[in-house]
Design a protein around this motif. Sequence first.
Motif, PDB file in Angstrom:
ATOM      1  N   ASN A  48     -20.966   0.819  -5.754  1.00 32.61           N
ATOM      2  CA  ASN A  48     -21.662   0.547  -7.019  1.00 32.61           C
ATOM      3  C   ASN A  48     -21.651   1.790  -7.911  1.00 32.61           C
ATOM      4  O   ASN A  48     -21.394   1.708  -9.113  1.00 32.61           O
ATOM      5  N   PHE A  49     -21.951   2.931  -7.311  1.00 30.06           N
ATOM      6  CA  PHE A  49     -21.956   4.175  -8.071  1.00 30.06           C
ATOM      7  C   PHE A  49     -20.578   4.449  -8.660  1.00 30.06           C
ATOM      8  O   PHE A  49     -20.442   4.761  -9.838  1.00 30.06           O
ATOM      9  N   SER A  51     -18.069   2.481  -9.278  1.00 30.72           N
ATOM     10  CA  SER A  51     -17.695   1.514 -10.317  1.00 30.72           C
ATOM     11  C   SER A  51     -18.360   1.859 -11.649  1.00 30.72           C
ATOM     12  O   SER A  51     -17.712   1.847 -12.699  1.00 30.72           O
ATOM     13  N   ASP A  52     -19.652   2.152 -11.598  1.00 28.08           N
ATOM     14  CA  ASP A  52     -20.377   2.539 -12.812  1.00 28.08           C
ATOM     15  C   ASP A  52     -19.901   3.895 -13.329  1.00 28.08           C
ATOM     16  O   ASP A  52     -19.776   4.114 -14.536  1.00 28.08           O
ATOM     17  N   TYR A  53     -19.640   4.802 -12.394  1.00 32.56           N
ATOM     18  CA  TYR A  53     -19.249   6.159 -12.741  1.00 32.56           C
ATOM     19  C   TYR A  53     -17.979   6.188 -13.576  1.00 32.56           C
ATOM     20  O   TYR A  53     -17.939   6.828 -14.620  1.00 32.56           O
ATOM     21  N   VAL A  55     -16.553   3.989 -15.376  1.00 32.48           N
ATOM     22  CA  VAL A  55     -16.709   3.402 -16.709  1.00 32.48           C
ATOM     23  C   VAL A  55     -17.386   4.413 -17.638  1.00 32.48           C
ATOM     24  O   VAL A  55     -16.877   4.724 -18.715  1.00 32.48           O
ATOM     25  N   LYS A  56     -18.526   4.954 -17.203  1.00 29.41           N
ATOM     26  CA  LYS A  56     -19.283   5.874 -18.057  1.00 29.41           C
ATOM     27  C   LYS A  56     -18.548   7.202 -18.248  1.00 29.41           C
ATOM     28  O   LYS A  56     -18.403   7.689 -19.369  1.00 29.41           O
ATOM     29  N   ARG A  84      -8.926   3.467 -12.938  1.00 36.01           N
ATOM     30  CA  ARG A  84      -9.981   2.444 -12.811  1.00 36.01           C
ATOM     31  C   ARG A  84      -9.490   1.293 -11.942  1.00 36.01           C
ATOM     32  O   ARG A  84     -10.216   0.809 -11.075  1.00 36.01           O
ATOM     33  N   SER A  88     -10.962   0.361  -8.264  1.00 29.19           N
ATOM     34  CA  SER A  88     -11.486  -0.985  -8.077  1.00 29.19           C
ATOM     35  C   SER A  88     -10.888  -1.625  -6.826  1.00 29.19           C
ATOM     36  O   SER A  88     -11.601  -2.253  -6.031  1.00 29.19           O
TER      37      SER A  88
END
Length: 132
Positions: A48-49, A51-53, A55-56, A84, A88
């Motif tokens: 989760n981290f 994936s969010d990381y 992107v941001k 990315r 993923s």
Amino acid sequence: MKYELTPDLTTGNQLIDSQHRQLFEAVNKLMDACSTGQGRTQIQTTVNFLSDYVVKHFKDEERLQVQSNYPGYSGHKQFHDGYRRQLSETAAQLLQEGPTVKALGDLNRAVATLVTHIRTEDRRMARHIQEH
């Protein structure tokens, strides 16, 4: 092997360096959990981290590049887009297979790719941003 933000990986940009440090901490935490047999409990949090990381973090880097008219923007963005996708796929594999040697090896390779990118491209980008 622990990932650290060593001097050869620092960019001098506070935002970028702090985000790189967060990445290394998250991956180290998963590796530590795996070494004590607790990897399965840490995988979802790490995935989760990550994936969010990406992107941001990539959005922040790209914004800085556009603001400073960074000439390497196109290639840098192309790397980000491909990375990315790679991350993923690696994250999906980790979730599906659990902390297997293969899945963790793939994660280590993905992080190593990013470390190389940080050492060369991110440092080059940060120098440009500091100069402009």
